[in-house]
Scaffold this active site. Structure first.
Site, PDB file in Angstrom:
ATOM      1  CE  LYS A 203      -6.743  -3.535   8.517  1.00 30.79           C
ATOM      2  NZ  LYS A 203      -5.726  -2.793   7.971  1.00 30.79           N
TER       3      LYS A 203
ATOM      4  CE  LYS B 259      -7.399  -1.340   4.905  1.00 27.32           C
ATOM      5  NZ  LYS B 259      -5.955  -0.964   4.381  1.00 27.32           N
TER       6      LYS B 259
ATOM      7  CD  GLU C 147     -14.766  -4.378  -3.797  1.00 30.74           C
ATOM      8  OE1 GLU C 147     -13.824  -5.067  -4.266  1.00 30.74           O
ATOM      9  OE2 GLU C 147     -14.664  -3.157  -3.902  1.00 30.74           O
TER      10      GLU C 147
ATOM     11  CB  CYS D 144      -1.661   5.310   3.654  1.00 28.85           C
ATOM     12  SG  CYS D 144      -1.322   3.118   4.308  1.00 28.85           S
TER      13      CYS D 144
ATOM     14  CB  SER E 270      -4.905  -0.877  15.006  1.00 31.62           C
ATOM     15  OG  SER E 270      -5.836   0.152  14.610  1.00 31.62           O
TER      16      SER E 270
ATOM     17  CB  CYS F 259      -4.410   3.991  -0.353  1.00 33.98           C
ATOM     18  SG  CYS F 259      -4.882   3.500   1.815  1.00 33.98           S
TER      19      CYS F 259
ATOM     20  NE  ARG G  86      -5.853   5.765   4.031  1.00 34.63           N
ATOM     21  CZ  ARG G  86      -5.080   5.940   5.321  1.00 34.63           C
ATOM     22  NH1 ARG G  86      -5.576   4.605   6.174  1.00 34.63           N
ATOM     23  NH2 ARG G  86      -4.454   6.365   5.203  1.00 34.63           N
TER      24      ARG G  86
ATOM     25  CB  CYS H 294      -1.040   0.274   1.219  1.00 33.87           C
ATOM     26  SG  CYS H 294      -2.391   1.286   1.148  1.00 33.87           S
TER      27      CYS H 294
ATOM     28  NE  ARG I 111      -6.183   4.955   8.884  1.00 32.30           N
ATOM     29  CZ  ARG I 111      -7.936   5.409   8.621  1.00 32.30           C
ATOM     30  NH1 ARG I 111      -8.561   6.765   9.237  1.00 32.30           N
ATOM     31  NH2 ARG I 111      -8.324   4.681   7.891  1.00 32.30           N
TER      32      ARG I 111
ATOM     33  CE1 TYR J 202      -0.271  -4.247  14.852  1.00 31.12           C
ATOM     34  CE2 TYR J 202      -3.256  -4.681  14.921  1.00 31.12           C
ATOM     35  CZ  TYR J 202      -1.576  -3.966  14.693  1.00 31.12           C
ATOM     36  OH  TYR J 202      -1.768  -3.489  13.422  1.00 31.12           O
TER      37      TYR J 202
END
Length: 327
Positions: free
Chosen positions: A245, A192, A230, A119, A271, A127, A214, A117, A202, A310
């Site tokens: 996601k 996404k 998609e 971004c 996150s 992006c 976005r 990506c 971010r 994570y």
């Protein structure tokens, strides 16, 4: 009562015998942020326990990951300079490319996934390329593919386009094949969603858009049927994995995708989901281990084969501890 379902729950041994879903360390992918510089181990305030690493400190984190039992890493790069094109993203000596080479040399058993990506690399934080405030779809595709080829040259096993530009999987597959990387897989961020759950990321990746949002390219959170379109498009274009996601708020999409498509399905425990668990645990409101493991099982129950999280090192460590207790 002849039928008593509680008979299947009377003790842990019986519950284990009939358990329908289980989480393994093999299911997990650990996201890692790699920054340029030296002796960098910068904590992410909104994501307790997560850091930015420079190349000279990255090894300690990959060692910790491998020792836990996790064998796959997803890399995000934070370059020292950005421009409107994101040109550092396809620099063969860029931050992610160097990290890929390092990991493949020092930890050859680790599966390296490169997030693809612009971004993190663009001065505007979007992006794709921008003109008059519009994110340009078709003009962005060659740049994403240049990044994918560059990461493949460095040794990435999988490239993972997360940009949500239409047609990027087909363009990327063609360019990888032309350059001799037929065996490098594409893990598409297929569905996404434009989500508030990304805010801590971010901070971690220094990738907040400098204007607007976005929503013109990431999906509307209200649309489940569109998510299937998609995913269908990415499969038709040649992706090897599909992804939904975020994870928790979109388990209905994960479930439907798992029932409709016979392609390895990934979900990303993002996150914001991580940060909420950490904050509630810090305040003593929840049992972190129990909540995290319940979430992991929910992802598997919905049909995910692979979980990007994570929490990966903690989950793998807890699984190993449980296995040792049963010996």
């Amino acid at each position: 009562m002849r039928n008593r379902l509680r008979r299947l729950r009377m003790n842990e041994g019986i519950r284990a015998m009939v358990r329908e879903n289980a989480v393994s360390a093999d299911d997990l992918v650990y996201p890692v942020f790699v920054a340029e510089g030296n002796v960098v181990k910068k904590p992410i305030d909104s994501m307790p326990g997560i850091f930015q690493f420079s190349l000279d400190t990255l090894g300690e984190e990959i060692t910790r990951m491998v020792e836990s039992g996790v064998r796959a890493v997803l890399l995000f790069g934070i370059p020292s300079k950005k421009d409107e094109f994101g040109s550092e993203s396809w620099n063969d000596n860029g931050v992610v490319q160097n990290a890929i080479r390092f990991i493949k040399k020092e930890f050859p058993e680790v599966i390296v996934i490169a997030d693809i990506c612009l971004c993190e690399y663009t001065s505007h934080g979007h992006c794709g390329l921008v003109s008059a405030g519009i994110i340009l779809n078709d003009a962005t595709l060659p740049l994403l593919s240049r990044m994918a080829v560059s990461c493949a040259k460095a040794g990435a096993d999988i490239v993972a386009p997360s940009d949500m530009m239409d047609g990027r999987v087909a363009f990327m597959r063609d360019e990888l094949d032309k350059n001799g990387f037929q065996n490098v897989a594409i893990m598409a961020y297929s569905a996404k969603f434009a989500s508030g759950y990304y805010s801590p990321f971010r901070d971690a990746a220094d990738s907040a858009p400098q204007f607007g949002d976005r929503k013109t390219y990431q999906m509307d959170c209200a649309n489940g049927r569109e998510a299937m379109r998609e995913i269908e498009a990415d499969i038709a274009e040649g992706c090897d994995y599909i992804m939904v996601k975020p994870a928790l708020a979109y388990l209905d999409v994960v479930k439907e995708a798992s029932q409709r498509f016979d392609v390895p399905l990934v979900t990303y425990n993002v996150s914001g989901e991580y940060a909420m668990v950490k904050a509630a645990s810090k305040n003593g409101w929840i049992d972190e281990r129990r909540i995290v493991m319940e979430n992991m099982v929910a992802f598997k129950r919905a049909g995910a084969k692979i979980i990007i999280t994570y929490h990966a090192i903690d989950v793998a460590t807890w699984l190993r501890e449980e296995a040792e207790c049963r010996k």
